[in-house]
Design a protein around this motif. Structure first.
Motif, PDB file in Angstrom:
ATOM      1  N   LYS A   1      93.742  67.635  41.395  1.00  0.00           N
ATOM      2  CA  LYS A   1      93.532  67.613  42.508  1.00  0.00           C
ATOM      3  C   LYS A   1      92.070  67.204  42.221  1.00  0.00           C
ATOM      4  CE  LYS A   1      93.778  71.419  44.921  1.00  0.00           C
ATOM      5  NZ  LYS A   1      93.423  73.048  45.145  1.00  0.00           N
TER       6      LYS A   1
ATOM      7  N   LYS B   1      92.235  68.827  47.903  1.00  0.00           N
ATOM      8  CA  LYS B   1      93.912  67.947  47.781  1.00  0.00           C
ATOM      9  C   LYS B   1      94.352  67.278  46.432  1.00  0.00           C
ATOM     10  CE  LYS B   1      95.998  63.033  49.484  1.00  0.00           C
ATOM     11  NZ  LYS B   1      95.427  62.092  50.576  1.00  0.00           N
ATOM     12  N   ILE B   2      95.460  67.633  46.712  1.00  0.00           N
ATOM     13  CA  ILE B   2      96.395  67.023  44.944  1.00  0.00           C
ATOM     14  C   ILE B   2      96.663  65.969  45.121  1.00  0.00           C
ATOM     15  CG2 ILE B   2      98.486  67.244  43.677  1.00  0.00           C
ATOM     16  CD1 ILE B   2      99.100  70.613  45.433  1.00  0.00           C
TER      17      ILE B   2
ATOM     18  N   ASN C   1      98.979  76.564  44.357  1.00  0.00           N
ATOM     19  CA  ASN C   1      97.774  76.950  44.964  1.00  0.00           C
ATOM     20  C   ASN C   1      96.913  78.730  45.001  1.00  0.00           C
ATOM     21  OD1 ASN C   1      98.045  75.144  46.674  1.00  0.00           O
ATOM     22  ND2 ASN C   1      99.530  76.083  48.277  1.00  0.00           N
TER      23      ASN C   1
ATOM     24  N   SER D   1      95.010  76.894  41.326  1.00  0.00           N
ATOM     25  CA  SER D   1      94.429  76.159  41.974  1.00  0.00           C
ATOM     26  C   SER D   1      93.314  76.805  42.411  1.00  0.00           C
ATOM     27  CB  SER D   1      94.347  75.011  42.580  1.00  0.00           C
ATOM     28  OG  SER D   1      95.865  74.205  42.284  1.00  0.00           O
TER      29      SER D   1
END
Length: 484
Positions: free
Chosen positions: A102, A107-108, A124, A127
């Motif tokens: 990320k 943003k990945i 998500n 993360s």
């Protein structure tokens, strides 16, 4: 007992073993120690299995985390960062390892593809949390993951953060199943140990139970015949058995000496006391010159002398019974006639109502008529002393026994005294009986006489309701021996 306790353990507690017994205490202590030992081994084994499982997965993620920046730098020559990340992730995403990178803005950039990659919701969620730097086991819902997250720097430039995870849910479930199996095996082992320890302790303590049974059944008459024979008992119990045998020999000798002493003293004292009684009776008959006080004193002396002579005679009878010299002339005795004659004799010396309740037919017992008359007079005399109402003599017959009940409606006998009422010299020490005459030998003699006629005498009583003495004698049969 809680329902979770294993059935063998519950069965052990249902065996009727007293919680204060040596068997219970030894079993409980040994089982407790065994349970602690088995539990400790099971806990250590389960912990070791878990550590081995986790160690292998953590080592894999540490290796991938260490190699990831090097691989990215190696693939970045002449390529964009996205391409180098994709090639590195494809190369290292093996053995169920999931990787995603990320950017700082969230943003990945790239992620593992296919079955290796967790769901986007789980990605998500992970993360958004502070992922540990070192591989650590975390739980998300019903899933178990080994997770770590490290900043990713390529050629001195911060690219973002790389996340590595491995789903170990299946392995964790297998480990849990193995631990449950280990617990079940440990529980079964404890149950088997409980049974084995209990049986072994019971077998070891069996000589003590034998000693207790013999000691509880021994009586003064068979002290010399009591001997414990223990061949395979432990040395400590063998020593106790030897001491027990020596004690019974000493008690037997002391008891025999006591019986001889009582018999000799009773015999030697009876004759001079009979002479004294004769002189006192003659003095009272010819004591016209005695004043009332002197006459009362002589009467008291006569009564006490006569009572002492009767007590000595009772002691002689008991001594003869103990030594086996009290002979019985067994013959057919018509109880209906004997009881009626006893009632007639008793009513001559008292104004009490004494009733016979006969059976339908005449009852013929095999007994010594004179001895049985002595017992009945003694029981009726006691009933007269300790009751104020009517007295009943009830006759019954069973298949092989003739029954005589002597029932009164007097003060009764409390339960604590009933167990000792047939002991020699025993008298219930309460206000209702303390002032009454008696030597405490009458019922002991009655018991000896009835047992000498192969019968049995028992008592049923309730305080303030009365007492029932029951005599059971053998029924006379034409084939019975008439003399012994």
């Amino acid at each position: 007992m809680p329902s979770r306790i294993p059935t063998p353990i519950r069965n052990f507690f249902r065996l009727g073993v007293s919680p204060t017994s040596l068997q219970f205490r030894l079993t409980l202590e040994l089982v407790t120690l065994s349970a602690i030992g088995v539990s400790a081994v099971a806990f250590w084994a389960g912990w070791q299995m878990e550590q081995n499982l986790l160690s292998s997965h953590k080592q894999l993620l540490e290796y991938v985390a260490m190699r990831f920046p090097e691989q990215v730098e190696m693939y970045s020559e002449g390529k964009t960062i996205e391409v180098s990340l994709e090639r590195t992730i494809d190369k290292l995403s093996t053995s169920g390892v999931s990787i995603w990178v990320k950017e700082p803005d969230g943003k990945i950039l790239r992620k593992s593809s296919g079955m290796n990659m967790p769901s986007i919701d789980l990605v998500n969620t992970i993360s958004q949390t502070a992922a540990p730097v070192k591989p650590t086991i975390v739980q998300y819902g019903d899933r178990y993951l080994v997770l770590c997250g490290n900043p990713l720097t390529v050629n001195g430039m911060l690219v973002g953060k790389v996340y590595l995870s491995q789903d170990i849910t299946s392995d964790r479930n297998q480990l849990t199943t193995g631990i449950h199996s280990l617990i079940a095996i440990g529980t079964l082992a404890i149950c088997l140990l409980t049974i084995a320890i209990s049986q072994r302790i019971r077998k070891t303590l069996q000589p003590l139970a034998q000693m207790s049974q013999i000691a509880s059944n021994v009586s003064a008459d068979d002290l010399s015949a009591v001997k414990l024979e223990l061949q395979q008992a432990p040395d400590e119990i063998l020593g106790l058995a030897i001491a027990f045998n020596e004690m019974t020999v000493r008690l037997s000798g002391a008891w025999e000496q006591q019986r001889q002493f009582v018999g000799n003293v009773s015999h030697e004292l009876r004759t001079p006391l009979s002479v004294v009684l004769g002189y006192l009776q003659s003095l009272l008959r010819r004591g016209d010159n005695l004043n009332p006080h002197q006459q009362n004193a002589v009467s008291t002396a006569i009564a006490e002398t006569d009572r002492t002579i009767r007590m000595l005679q009772d002691l002689l009878d008991l001594a003869r019974a103990d030594s086996g010299n009290l002979h019985f002339r067994h013959s057919p005795v018509f109880l209906n006639t004997l009881v009626a004659e006893t009632i007639e004799m008793s009513q001559k010396v008292s104004n009490r109502q004494i009733t016979m309740i006969p059976a339908t037919d005449d009852i013929v017992a095999l007994a010594d008529q004179d001895r049985l008359t002595q017992v009945l007079i003694n029981l009726v005399d006691n009933a007269i002393k300790y009751s104020s109402g009517s007295i009943d003599l009830i006759l019954e017959q069973t298949e092989d026994r003739a029954i005589i009940h002597v029932q009164d409606r007097g003060i009764g006998i409390s339960l604590e005294h009933q167990n000792r009422i047939f002991e020699r010299f025993y008298r219930a020490q309460d206000s209702s009986t303390r002032s009454r005459d008696g030597t405490g030998l009458g019922l002991a003699i009655a018991k000896s006489l009835i047992e000498g006629m192969n019968g049995k005498i028992t008592l049923r009583s309730k305080p303030n309701e009365g007492s029932i003495f029951t005599i059971a004698l053998p029924i006379w049969k034409p084939s019975s021996v008439s003399n012994e």
